[in-house]
Design a protein around this motif. Structure first.
Motif, PDB file in Angstrom:
ATOM      1  N   ALA A  77      42.396  26.197  61.201  1.00  0.00           N
ATOM      2  CA  ALA A  77      43.280  25.691  60.332  1.00  0.00           C
ATOM      3  C   ALA A  77      44.548  26.400  60.922  1.00  0.00           C
ATOM      4  CB  ALA A  77      42.936  26.173  58.931  1.00  0.00           C
ATOM      5  N   VAL A  78      44.685  27.410  61.558  1.00  0.00           N
ATOM      6  CA  VAL A  78      45.813  28.395  61.973  1.00  0.00           C
ATOM      7  C   VAL A  78      46.384  27.408  63.016  1.00  0.00           C
ATOM      8  CG1 VAL A  78      46.660  30.238  63.203  1.00  0.00           C
ATOM      9  CG2 VAL A  78      45.133  30.262  60.991  1.00  0.00           C
ATOM     10  N   LYS A  80      46.012  24.187  63.674  1.00  0.00           N
ATOM     11  CA  LYS A  80      46.361  23.113  63.343  1.00  0.00           C
ATOM     12  C   LYS A  80      47.964  23.075  62.648  1.00  0.00           C
ATOM     13  CE  LYS A  80      42.094  20.604  62.337  1.00  0.00           C
ATOM     14  NZ  LYS A  80      41.180  20.076  61.244  1.00  0.00           N
ATOM     15  N   LYS A  81      47.930  24.306  62.079  1.00  0.00           N
ATOM     16  CA  LYS A  81      49.260  24.750  61.519  1.00  0.00           C
ATOM     17  C   LYS A  81      50.519  24.858  62.671  1.00  0.00           C
ATOM     18  CE  LYS A  81      50.792  25.252  57.800  1.00  0.00           C
ATOM     19  NZ  LYS A  81      51.464  24.532  57.061  1.00  0.00           N
ATOM     20  N   ARG A  83      50.498  23.378  65.503  1.00  0.00           N
ATOM     21  CA  ARG A  83      50.727  21.808  65.921  1.00  0.00           C
ATOM     22  C   ARG A  83      51.682  21.490  64.805  1.00  0.00           C
ATOM     23  NH1 ARG A  83      44.909  21.700  66.597  1.00  0.00           N
ATOM     24  NH2 ARG A  83      44.515  22.183  68.956  1.00  0.00           N
ATOM     25  N   ALA A  84      51.416  21.520  63.600  1.00  0.00           N
ATOM     26  CA  ALA A  84      52.300  20.673  62.726  1.00  0.00           C
ATOM     27  C   ALA A  84      53.567  21.387  62.602  1.00  0.00           C
ATOM     28  CB  ALA A  84      51.483  20.958  61.160  1.00  0.00           C
ATOM     29  N   LEU A  85      53.687  22.578  63.318  1.00  0.00           N
ATOM     30  CA  LEU A  85      55.172  23.428  63.245  1.00  0.00           C
ATOM     31  C   LEU A  85      55.860  22.840  64.501  1.00  0.00           C
ATOM     32  CD1 LEU A  85      53.936  26.861  61.857  1.00  0.00           C
ATOM     33  CD2 LEU A  85      55.485  25.319  60.795  1.00  0.00           C
ATOM     34  N   ALA A 139      54.204  30.906  57.750  1.00  0.00           N
ATOM     35  CA  ALA A 139      53.383  29.722  57.733  1.00  0.00           C
ATOM     36  C   ALA A 139      51.852  30.102  58.280  1.00  0.00           C
ATOM     37  CB  ALA A 139      53.908  28.701  58.545  1.00  0.00           C
ATOM     38  N   LEU A 140      51.937  30.741  58.995  1.00  0.00           N
ATOM     39  CA  LEU A 140      50.534  31.105  59.674  1.00  0.00           C
ATOM     40  C   LEU A 140      49.778  32.099  58.926  1.00  0.00           C
ATOM     41  CD1 LEU A 140      51.705  32.034  63.518  1.00  0.00           C
ATOM     42  CD2 LEU A 140      50.408  30.112  62.725  1.00  0.00           C
ATOM     43  N   SER A 142      49.903  31.688  55.454  1.00  0.00           N
ATOM     44  CA  SER A 142      49.512  30.786  54.489  1.00  0.00           C
ATOM     45  C   SER A 142      48.469  29.901  55.150  1.00  0.00           C
ATOM     46  CB  SER A 142      50.802  30.001  54.030  1.00  0.00           C
ATOM     47  OG  SER A 142      51.302  28.962  55.038  1.00  0.00           O
ATOM     48  N   SER A 143      48.347  29.964  56.229  1.00  0.00           N
ATOM     49  CA  SER A 143      47.233  28.987  56.719  1.00  0.00           C
ATOM     50  C   SER A 143      45.969  29.566  57.065  1.00  0.00           C
ATOM     51  CB  SER A 143      47.526  28.294  57.966  1.00  0.00           C
ATOM     52  OG  SER A 143      47.693  28.939  59.033  1.00  0.00           O
TER      53      SER A 143
END
Length: 244
Positions: A77-78, A80-81, A83-85, A139-140, A142-143
């Motif tokens: 999940a981290v 993926k976050k 990549r989303a960032l 954000a990291l 929160s993920s």
């Protein structure tokens, strides 16, 4: 923006007359006159353009397999976050994976109590948008990231700064060597050897990074970061023979 700071650290290794030809210490060039060794450092200070941060996940379970499985799911999940960032995969590198049993120790008369296995997976991340360092860390977390370290500020390509610092150190050493020659009654110097070392430091200049937009409902506070400035340092150890 860059500033140049000269840090002369001068050591007079030897100024002694030799009646016969002699070899300067650790130098293969024959020297017949006195030998002077100088150590000079030069800093070129400028703004950083990258930040290195470490982020990871630690999970605990009663079995090693369960700890690793839970860790894998949370770490995925981290990643993926990231990549989303918009952080490219090429700037994310696994820096460590550990798995260790954990015990609670009360005193010498009791057996330690087994708590479980701790699995940890950590990645090193290079960020080039310095205004987003704080928000990315938030954000990291929160993920699912529960280990953070850094940031360490740096320069993507410090080759020009190294060249500038190297020239400054060289010129300063030459000027000092000639000054010693004049004081000792000699006309000039002859360069015998150069050794170079480099280092990095971080002067505590402050510059705010975290920015919050105005809105009717204020957003939660972001982690503030201040990159300050970083200094590329070149240190030269140079040996000179004093000549007539």
């Amino acid at each position: 923006m860059r500033d140049i700071i000269t840090m002369p650290s001068v050591a007079l290794a030897a100024v002694a007359m030799a009646a016969t030809p002699a070899l300067a210490a650790e130098v293969d060039i024959e020297a017949t006159g006195p030998v002077v060794e100088l150590q000079v450092s030069q800093q070129v200070v400028g703004d950083p353009d990258k930040a290195m941060v470490g982020a990871g996940v630690t999970t605990r379970a009663q079995t090693a397999v369960a700890a690793m499985q839970q860790n894998a799911a949370q770490m995925d999940a981290v990643l993926k976050k990231l990549r989303a960032l918009g952080v490219p995969d090429s700037r994310v590198q696994t820096s460590g994976i550990t798995l260790n049993p954990q015990y609670q120790y009360n005193n010498a008369s009791q057996q330690p109590r087994f708590l479980g296995y701790d699995a940890t997976n950590t990645v090193s991340i290079e960020l080039r948008d310095l205004e987003r360092v704080g928000p990315v860390l938030d954000a990291l977390v929160s993920s699912g990231a529960n280990n953070l370290n850094g940031p360490t500020w740096g320069v993507i390509d410090d080759t020009p700064r190294k060249a500038e610092a190297r020239k400054g150190a060289f010129d300063a050493a030459m000027a000092q060597a000639r000054e010693y020659a004049r004081m000792a009654g000699y006309g000039d110097v002859r360069l015998l050897a150069i050794e170079e070392s480099m280092g990095y430091s971080q002067p505590m200049y402050e510059r705010g990074v975290a920015i919050q937009a105005l809105s009717a409902a204020p957003p939660p506070p972001m982690t503030p970061t201040r990159p300050g400035q970083v200094a590329t340092t070149v240190s030269l150890t140079m040996k000179f023979e004093l000549v007539r």
